[in-house]
Design a protein around this motif. Structure first.
Motif, short mmCIF file in Angstrom:
data_model
loop_
_atom_site.label_atom_id
_atom_site.label_comp_id
_atom_site.label_asym_id
_atom_site.label_seq_id
_atom_site.Cartn_x
_atom_site.Cartn_y
_atom_site.Cartn_z
N ASP A 182 -11.96 -1.37 10.22
CA ASP A 182 -12.10 -0.11 11.23
C ASP A 182 -11.00 0.83 10.99
OD1 ASP A 182 -14.64 -1.47 11.91
OD2 ASP A 182 -13.69 -2.02 14.09
N LEU A 183 -9.61 0.27 10.71
CA LEU A 183 -8.52 1.23 10.79
C LEU A 183 -8.70 2.09 9.54
CD1 LEU A 183 -5.56 1.81 11.75
CD2 LEU A 183 -4.77 0.42 10.07
N GLY A 184 -9.39 1.41 8.41
CA GLY A 184 -9.70 2.28 7.04
C GLY A 184 -10.57 3.26 7.48
N GLU A 185 -11.47 2.89 8.30
CA GLU A 185 -12.50 4.03 8.52
C GLU A 185 -11.72 5.19 9.47
OE1 GLU A 185 -15.70 2.06 10.21
OE2 GLU A 185 -16.42 1.31 8.22
N LEU A 186 -11.02 4.77 10.29
CA LEU A 186 -10.29 5.59 11.28
C LEU A 186 -9.44 6.67 10.34
CD1 LEU A 186 -9.62 6.91 13.92
CD2 LEU A 186 -8.08 4.98 14.18
N ALA A 187 -8.62 6.00 9.37
CA ALA A 187 -7.91 6.69 8.58
C ALA A 187 -8.79 8.03 7.80
CB ALA A 187 -7.12 6.14 7.40
N MET A 188 -9.78 7.65 7.13
CA MET A 188 -10.71 8.71 6.65
C MET A 188 -10.99 9.59 7.69
SD MET A 188 -10.73 7.85 3.51
CE MET A 188 -9.00 7.36 3.89
N GLU A 189 -11.28 9.58 8.76
CA GLU A 189 -11.63 10.48 9.84
C GLU A 189 -10.59 11.28 10.07
OE1 GLU A 189 -13.48 10.77 14.47
OE2 GLU A 189 -13.40 8.82 13.35
N ASP A 227 -2.53 6.17 -0.67
CA ASP A 227 -2.41 5.08 0.09
C ASP A 227 -3.45 4.75 1.01
OD1 ASP A 227 -0.16 4.07 -1.05
OD2 ASP A 227 1.14 4.59 0.45
N TRP A 228 -4.18 5.83 1.69
CA TRP A 228 -5.08 5.89 2.76
C TRP A 228 -6.37 5.52 1.92
CZ3 TRP A 228 -3.09 4.65 7.07
CH2 TRP A 228 -1.98 5.12 7.28
N GLN A 229 -6.59 6.09 0.89
CA GLN A 229 -7.77 6.02 0.44
C GLN A 229 -8.12 4.59 0.04
OE1 GLN A 229 -7.35 9.08 -2.48
NE2 GLN A 229 -8.61 10.62 -1.41
N ARG A 230 -6.94 3.92 -0.74
CA ARG A 230 -7.04 2.81 -0.99
C ARG A 230 -7.11 1.68 -0.18
NH1 ARG A 230 -2.43 3.07 -3.45
NH2 ARG A 230 -2.97 3.71 -5.44
N LEU A 231 -6.31 1.99 1.18
CA LEU A 231 -6.65 1.15 2.23
C LEU A 231 -8.25 1.08 2.61
CD1 LEU A 231 -6.05 -0.32 5.09
CD2 LEU A 231 -5.61 1.85 6.24
N PHE A 232 -8.86 2.32 2.76
CA PHE A 232 -10.01 2.57 3.08
C PHE A 232 -11.00 1.61 2.25
CE2 PHE A 232 -14.10 4.65 2.30
CZ PHE A 232 -14.68 4.37 3.59
N LEU A 233 -10.87 1.80 0.83
CA LEU A 233 -11.60 1.18 -0.19
C LEU A 233 -11.52 -0.37 -0.12
CD1 LEU A 233 -11.48 3.74 -2.85
CD2 LEU A 233 -13.56 3.31 -1.49
N PHE A 234 -10.43 -1.00 -0.13
CA PHE A 234 -9.91 -2.20 -0.17
C PHE A 234 -10.32 -2.87 0.86
CE2 PHE A 234 -7.63 -6.24 -0.52
CZ PHE A 234 -7.80 -6.62 -1.72
N SER A 235 -10.34 -2.46 2.25
CA SER A 235 -10.45 -3.12 3.44
C SER A 235 -12.01 -3.11 3.60
CB SER A 235 -9.83 -2.17 4.58
OG SER A 235 -10.37 -0.73 4.82
N ARG A 236 -12.56 -2.62 2.90
CA ARG A 236 -14.21 -2.99 2.99
C ARG A 236 -14.57 -4.38 2.45
NH1 ARG A 236 -15.63 0.87 5.90
NH2 ARG A 236 -17.74 0.37 5.52
N ALA A 237 -13.59 -4.98 1.84
CA ALA A 237 -13.54 -6.38 1.05
C ALA A 237 -13.21 -7.16 2.29
CB ALA A 237 -12.92 -6.57 -0.14
N ASP A 238 -12.33 -6.71 3.09
CA ASP A 238 -11.68 -7.84 4.09
C ASP A 238 -12.84 -8.50 4.85
OD1 ASP A 238 -9.19 -6.98 3.47
OD2 ASP A 238 -9.05 -5.74 5.11
N THR A 239 -13.98 -7.88 4.96
CA THR A 239 -15.03 -8.67 5.84
C THR A 239 -15.92 -9.39 5.03
OG1 THR A 239 -16.34 -6.66 5.76
CG2 THR A 239 -14.97 -6.92 7.58
N ILE A 240 -15.50 -9.68 3.76
CA ILE A 240 -16.16 -10.27 2.86
C ILE A 240 -15.51 -11.37 2.20
CG2 ILE A 240 -17.67 -10.36 0.67
CD1 ILE A 240 -18.08 -7.35 0.93
N TYR A 241 -14.44 -11.41 1.49
CA TYR A 241 -13.55 -12.43 0.92
C TYR A 241 -13.44 -13.41 2.02
CZ TYR A 241 -9.26 -10.08 1.96
OH TYR A 241 -7.91 -9.73 2.45
N ALA A 242 -13.04 -14.79 1.34
CA ALA A 242 -12.53 -15.69 2.40
C ALA A 242 -13.43 -16.17 3.14
CB ALA A 242 -11.02 -15.44 2.98
N GLY A 243 -14.93 -15.84 3.04
CA GLY A 243 -15.97 -15.99 3.90
C GLY A 243 -16.33 -14.87 4.74
#
Length: 381
Positions: free
Chosen positions: A318-325, A343-359
């Motif tokens: 959600d922070l990544g999405e807020l950064a883009m807004e 850094d903000w684009q990288r945060l937004f794109l990589f954090s999409r994986a946070d809710t997928i990896y490690a379960g």
């Protein structure tokens, strides 16, 4: 001064001195989506830490650690993050495999594998997920069988999303070792060398343009018969213990990084005028309160791992999405050709994986519903 504060002061002073010298340029290097940055230099830094007794601080002293208490480990990870020290390269060995071997390994396994982890001489990767067994890990199809001579395990199959496999010397692999077994039964937890003809590593290009994780193919790969952790066929319980260690106290240091990101985002909103918008104000307040709640819960030390993983992963996405807004149209343009991200684009794109990896979040919510709340199990086909 309490022992915890003494410990905190010791690591804070050491980091200040060391990161002000020859390693000063490594501050802030690495991290999610930037694992490729200065890898060799970060490896040298971590070996420097090892030489001064600052790796594996939570391990018992008999295995090369400092025997630090949970409170001292929290202090270490927080101070490391506050110092903006470079991202660790030995996390998988130190935080995942090492504690697993201490709990489940034989004395011979501990003597062979723990010292090189402490010294950062051997790096490890995790062979769990497969193309048809991601969050549903019990569906693994990679096979392992004892050789006719009985002196080695022979491994065949494919793993995917294997972080840092291209830099690692060893992989701990969950494989099906009992033919005809299903789901959680008949799995074994094997320690497999990566540098052999039967192992092929293929990097996967991520949304960030980098290749931190990989596909790994095992084609009659071999490892010594003694390199099974726990009993053969009982690998599921060992694998689950490893996942528990993965969500340990090091995540508190991660939250220091989250706070730094949030504070930087507030400054961006202030500079570009977005802070005047009620919707942005609401988003930033929600992010701040969410982070405070996260910190309070995690410091209690008794948060169910699935709850913890779901909480921080969703917050960060959600922070990544807020950064883009907040950045508006500027967030849509790469810094330079062909695909240089800020850094903000990288945060937004990589954090999409946070809710997928490690379960994935879906799997974590099922675990919370069934094991924490006691709700009926989800129907399976």
């Amino acid at each position: 001064m309490s022992s915890v504060e003494e410990f905190r002061t010791e690591i804070r002073n050491w980091l200040r001195d060391q990161l002000g010298g020859e390693f000063a340029e490594l501050k802030g290097r690495g991290g999610p989506g930037r694992e490729h940055e200065a890898f060799a230099e970060r490896l040298a830094w971590e070996r420097h830490m090892a030489a001064h007794g600052w790796t594996c601080v939570g391990w018992p002293e008999e295995y090369g650690g400092r025997g630090a208490s949970v409170a001292e480990q929290i202090a270490f990870h927080e101070e490391y993050a506050l110092a903006d020290a470079p991202a660790r390269v030995n996390h998988i060995g130190e935080q995942l495999l090492g504690p697993t071997l201490i709990a489940y390994g034989t004395e011979e396994q501990k003597a062979r594998f723990l010292p090189p982890i402490v010294a950062v001489e051997e790096l490890w990767c995790q062979g769990y997920s497969e193309p048809d067994a991601g969050s549903d890990l019990a569906n693994v199809r990679t096979r392992a069988a004892l050789s006719p001579e009985g002196d080695a395990w022979v491994v065949n199959g494919q793993k995917i999303w294997t972080s840092l496999a291209h830099e690692s010397q060893w992989c701990f692999v969950v494989a099906r070792s009992e033919p005809g077994s299903r789901r959680h039964a008949g799995l074994s937890y094997l320690l497999v060398p990566m540098d052999q003809p039967g192992v092929e590593v293929r990097p996967i290009v991520q949304l960030t343009g980098t290749s931190e994780f990989n596909e790994v193919f095992f084609d009659d790969a071999r490892t010594d018969a003694s390199h099974v952790v726990g009993e053969p066929g009982d690998g599921w319980s060992v694998a689950m213990a490893t996942l528990g260690f993965e969500r340990g106290v090091s995540t508190l240091g991660q939250q220091v990084g989250f706070r730094r990101e949030l504070e930087s985002l507030v400054e961006v909103a202030r500079r570009n005028g977005a802070l005047a918008e009620p919707r942005v104000q609401e988003g930033l307040v929600r992010a701040w309160t969410g982070l405070e709640a996260m910190r309070a819960h995690f410091r209690r030390g008794d948060v169910e791992p699935s709850v913890a993983k779901t909480y921080w992963a969703t917050w960060h996405r959600d922070l990544g999405e807020l950064a883009m807004e907040i950045r508006g149209a500027a967030s849509l343009l790469a810094e330079s050709a062909p695909y240089e991200l800020d850094d903000w684009q990288r945060l937004f794109l990589f954090s999409r994986a946070d809710t997928i990896y490690a379960g994935s979040d879906e799997i974590q919510r099922n675990i919370i519903a069934e094991r924490v709340l006691g709700l009926p199990k989800e129907a399976r086909a």
